[in-house]
Design a protein around this motif. Structure first.
Motif, short mmCIF file in Angstrom:
data_model
loop_
_atom_site.label_atom_id
_atom_site.label_comp_id
_atom_site.label_asym_id
_atom_site.label_seq_id
_atom_site.Cartn_x
_atom_site.Cartn_y
_atom_site.Cartn_z
N GLU A 228 -11.08 -0.76 -1.57
CA GLU A 228 -11.75 -1.53 -0.52
C GLU A 228 -11.60 -0.92 0.87
N SER A 229 -10.68 0.01 1.06
CA SER A 229 -10.44 0.54 2.40
C SER A 229 -10.28 2.06 2.34
N GLY A 230 -10.17 2.65 3.51
CA GLY A 230 -10.00 4.10 3.60
C GLY A 230 -8.57 4.54 3.84
N ALA B 287 4.81 -0.69 9.54
CA ALA B 287 3.55 -1.16 10.13
C ALA B 287 3.34 -2.66 9.89
N GLY B 288 4.17 -3.29 9.07
CA GLY B 288 4.02 -4.70 8.78
C GLY B 288 2.98 -5.01 7.73
N ILE B 289 2.50 -3.98 7.01
CA ILE B 289 1.51 -4.19 5.96
C ILE B 289 2.14 -4.86 4.74
N PHE C 288 0.09 -2.50 -6.05
CA PHE C 288 1.08 -3.57 -5.94
C PHE C 288 0.53 -4.74 -5.14
N THR C 289 1.17 -5.89 -5.31
CA THR C 289 0.81 -7.09 -4.58
C THR C 289 1.72 -7.24 -3.38
N SER C 290 1.13 -7.46 -2.23
CA SER C 290 1.93 -7.70 -1.03
C SER C 290 2.03 -9.19 -0.76
N PRO C 291 3.23 -9.71 -0.52
CA PRO C 291 3.36 -11.12 -0.17
C PRO C 291 2.62 -11.47 1.13
N ARG D 254 -3.83 -11.98 -2.27
CA ARG D 254 -5.17 -11.92 -2.86
C ARG D 254 -5.72 -10.51 -2.91
N ARG D 255 -5.11 -9.59 -2.16
CA ARG D 255 -5.65 -8.24 -2.07
C ARG D 255 -4.60 -7.22 -2.48
N PRO D 256 -4.63 -6.75 -3.72
CA PRO D 256 -3.68 -5.71 -4.15
C PRO D 256 -3.84 -4.45 -3.30
N ILE D 257 -2.75 -3.71 -3.18
CA ILE D 257 -2.73 -2.49 -2.34
C ILE D 257 -2.54 -1.27 -3.23
N LEU D 258 -3.32 -0.23 -2.95
CA LEU D 258 -3.20 1.05 -3.64
C LEU D 258 -2.65 2.06 -2.66
N HIS D 259 -1.33 2.35 -2.74
CA HIS D 259 -0.68 3.26 -1.81
C HIS D 259 0.33 4.15 -2.53
N ARG D 260 0.81 5.15 -1.80
CA ARG D 260 1.72 6.13 -2.37
C ARG D 260 3.18 5.72 -2.17
#
Length: 230
Positions: free
Chosen positions: A36-38, A149-151, A84-87, A91-97
């Motif tokens: 969903e994002s860059g 960053a607080g993400i 992973f799911t961020s608390p 609702r929006r899983p995150i795809l990160h390294r």
């Protein structure tokens, strides 16, 4: 010409069969994730479709960070890329390294890349010292750790759903459109609309294929001196 159920819904059934096969192989649901994002550019861009696998699927083990002596290479970078799911926004899983693993009570900024801390130290970060065992993560294009960053807080292992294997350019736009339709109209109306669209597309495709086959058959009959059947 009347089209039978096979011609109407054959492509849709094939798509479902491929999806079930992917789930069986990779052991994760969904087996494909639309981006969903860059935040992971340039390796992964918005609208790409990422194939994922369960974290405990053979031959994988726990996620390996980019700080490892011999890190795995995932999506044009060092270290595993995980979903992973961020608390902060479940609702929006995150795809990160994955950057590295931390233990409870650790001041993990001692091991961090200063360029990815953006001048912060442990006293400036809500999840430092680490409140529990977990992982520090980042998006390749963000230039900062998710935690500073607080993400997301330190990512607990139970919040990691899958590892990313490969990205397929642009194929995620359809899934993003479906998600937007579900969010706007609800699951049932969006599902009915999608089934109707699939039926129309598959039916049109079957009709066009039939016309092409009929044209080739007629042409071959004429070359052979036979009149086409009425």
């Amino acid at each position: 010409m009347i089209r039978g159920p096979r011609e109407r819904f054959g492509p849709a059934v094939a798509v479902v069969a491929v999806a079930l096969l992917l789930v069986t192989v990779v052991g994760a649901w969904p087996p494909l994730v639309a981006v969903e994002s860059g935040s992971m550019e340039p390796a992964v861009e918005r609208g790409d479709l990422v194939v994922v696998t369960a974290v405990d699927r053979f031959p994988w083990s726990e996620p390996v960070g980019s700080d490892a002596d011999d890190p795995p290479t995932r999506l044009d970078g060092a270290g595993d890329v995980v979903v992973f799911t961020s608390p902060v926004d479940p609702r929006r899983p995150i795809l990160h390294r994955v950057a590295f693993r931390v233990t409870a009570g650790e001041d993990w900024t001692d091991r961090a890349d200063p360029d990815l801390l953006d001048g912060a130290d442990c006293t400036d970060i809500a999840t430092c010292p680490a409140p529990y065992d977990g992982y520090v993560t980042y998006g390749d294009a963000n230039g900062e750790y998710d935690q500073s960053a607080g993400i997301a807080p330190v990512v607990h292992e139970r919040l990691i759903h899958a590892k990313a294997l490969v990205a397929i350019p642009h194929l995620g736009h359809f899934q993003l459109a479906v998600d937007a339709a579900v969010a706007r109209f609800g699951v049932v109306p969006a599902g009915v609309g999608i089934l109707v669209a699939v039926s129309l597309v598959s039916g049109t495709g079957a009709f066009l294929v039939g016309r092409v086959r009929e044209g080739w058959r007629t042409r071959n009959d004429r070359k052979g001196g036979r009149r086409p059947p009425r």
